[in-house]
Write a protein that holds these residues in place. Structure first.
Motif, PDB file in Angstrom:
ATOM      1  N   ASP A 142     -81.936  63.763  87.762  1.00 36.48           N
ATOM      2  CA  ASP A 142     -81.747  62.335  87.753  1.00 36.48           C
ATOM      3  C   ASP A 142     -82.157  61.689  86.465  1.00 36.48           C
ATOM      4  N   GLN A 205     -75.989  66.293  97.110  1.00 32.50           N
ATOM      5  CA  GLN A 205     -74.595  66.169  96.229  1.00 32.50           C
ATOM      6  C   GLN A 205     -74.722  64.962  95.244  1.00 32.50           C
ATOM      7  N   ASP A 206     -75.715  64.067  95.391  1.00 35.42           N
ATOM      8  CA  ASP A 206     -75.646  63.140  94.518  1.00 35.42           C
ATOM      9  C   ASP A 206     -76.543  63.076  93.608  1.00 35.42           C
ATOM     10  N   ARG A 207     -77.206  64.290  93.404  1.00 34.58           N
ATOM     11  CA  ARG A 207     -78.400  64.734  92.231  1.00 34.58           C
ATOM     12  C   ARG A 207     -77.570  65.119  91.132  1.00 34.58           C
ATOM     13  N   GLN A 241     -73.974  69.096  88.159  1.00 36.37           N
ATOM     14  CA  GLN A 241     -73.715  68.502  89.596  1.00 36.37           C
ATOM     15  C   GLN A 241     -72.693  68.913  90.498  1.00 36.37           C
TER      16      GLN A 241
END
Length: 266
Positions: A142, A205-207, A241
């Motif tokens: 991130d 999954q958001d990284r 990602q």
């Protein structure tokens, strides 16, 4: 499932395999299915030849979201993606006719190289040194710097890809119901001068993972996407990602991911 009638078969052409497939072709047509010559016309894509061929079928048909993928193994082929065997093709046809069949969805990783081209991976993306010298990679999560890696390379695997190259390098096997990526080191240097985490780690999954290759002579690393190697000059940045895409396959009763892991490894 009864609306899915157009089948496309993906396989390596040889006289031997064509002879093996003739009874299957006849059987599917007798059961109301149509075999098409162009994968774009299909709503079920069937690979023949184990997991390697399944990965090729998905890649060469552009990771389609509007169809099902099925895999057929032959003798002595690995089948973590493949639920069917060519000697029991009637089971595959029966499953395609069954309206109560469940669909399994596998996560995909998006890999963008040099902020230009984006590729998809169902198994894993790997970046490795192409010369007899360690590759140096700045790893960020991130956009926050995490570590400077020195070693042979890094593997970024999906949950289903965790049983392949990733597992052979002491990475964990992950349940594919967990949407994530696993990052695993290849022969990292760890001493008084250099230090990495020294173990694999898992990102949700958001990284967003950012790998910046330090240009110190290792300017042409090998990038492997599933079972294909890409020769791209001057690779200096990879961002990865989890994609919104999911590869859909038929889920057979009593044949979960962990059933197949047990059969393959235990």
């Amino acid at each position: 499932m009864d609306t899915r009638k157009n089948l496309y078969f993906y396989y390596k052409k040889s006289d031997e395999i064509i002879e093996k497939l003739k009874p299957l072709f006849k059987y599917v047509e007798e059961n109301g299915f149509l075999i098409v010559e162009d994968s774009k016309d299909a709503n079920i894509i069937i690979s023949v030849g184990g997991d390697g061929e399944f990965l090729q079928a998905v890649r060469h048909t552009d990771f389609r979201q509007d169809c099902l993928y099925l895999g057929i193994t032959q003798k002595d082929e690995s089948g973590l993606y493949c639920d069917f065997n060519i000697d029991h093709y009637d089971r595959m046809v029966d499953s395609m006719k069954d309206n109560s069949i469940e669909v399994r969805r596998f996560p995909v990783i998006d890999v963008t190289i040099n902020d230009e081209s984006t590729f998809h991976c169902l198994n894993e993306a790997a970046i490795r040194s192409a010369i007899i010298k360690t590759i140096v990679i700045d790893v960020s999560i991130d956009n926050n710097h995490f570590e400077r890696f020195r070693g042979d390379g890094l593997i970024v695997a999906t949950p289903t890809g965790s049983t392949g190259y990733n597992k052979s390098t002491t990475g964990a096997v992950i349940d594919p119901k967990i949407p994530c990526m696993q990052v695993t080191e290849l022969a990292s240097l760890n001493n008084n001068r250099y230090r990495t985490l020294g173990s694999s780690f898992i990102l949700s999954q958001d990284r967003k993972l950012r790998l910046e290759v330090i240009q110190d002579g290792n300017d042409y690393p090998i990038v492997g996407l599933d079972n294909e190697a890409y020769s791209i000059r001057n690779i200096h940045l990879l961002t990865m990602q989890l994609s919104d895409k999911r590869i859909k396959t038929v889920k057979l009763k009593n044949n979960s991911f962990w059933d197949r892991v047990q059969r393959t490894f235990l």
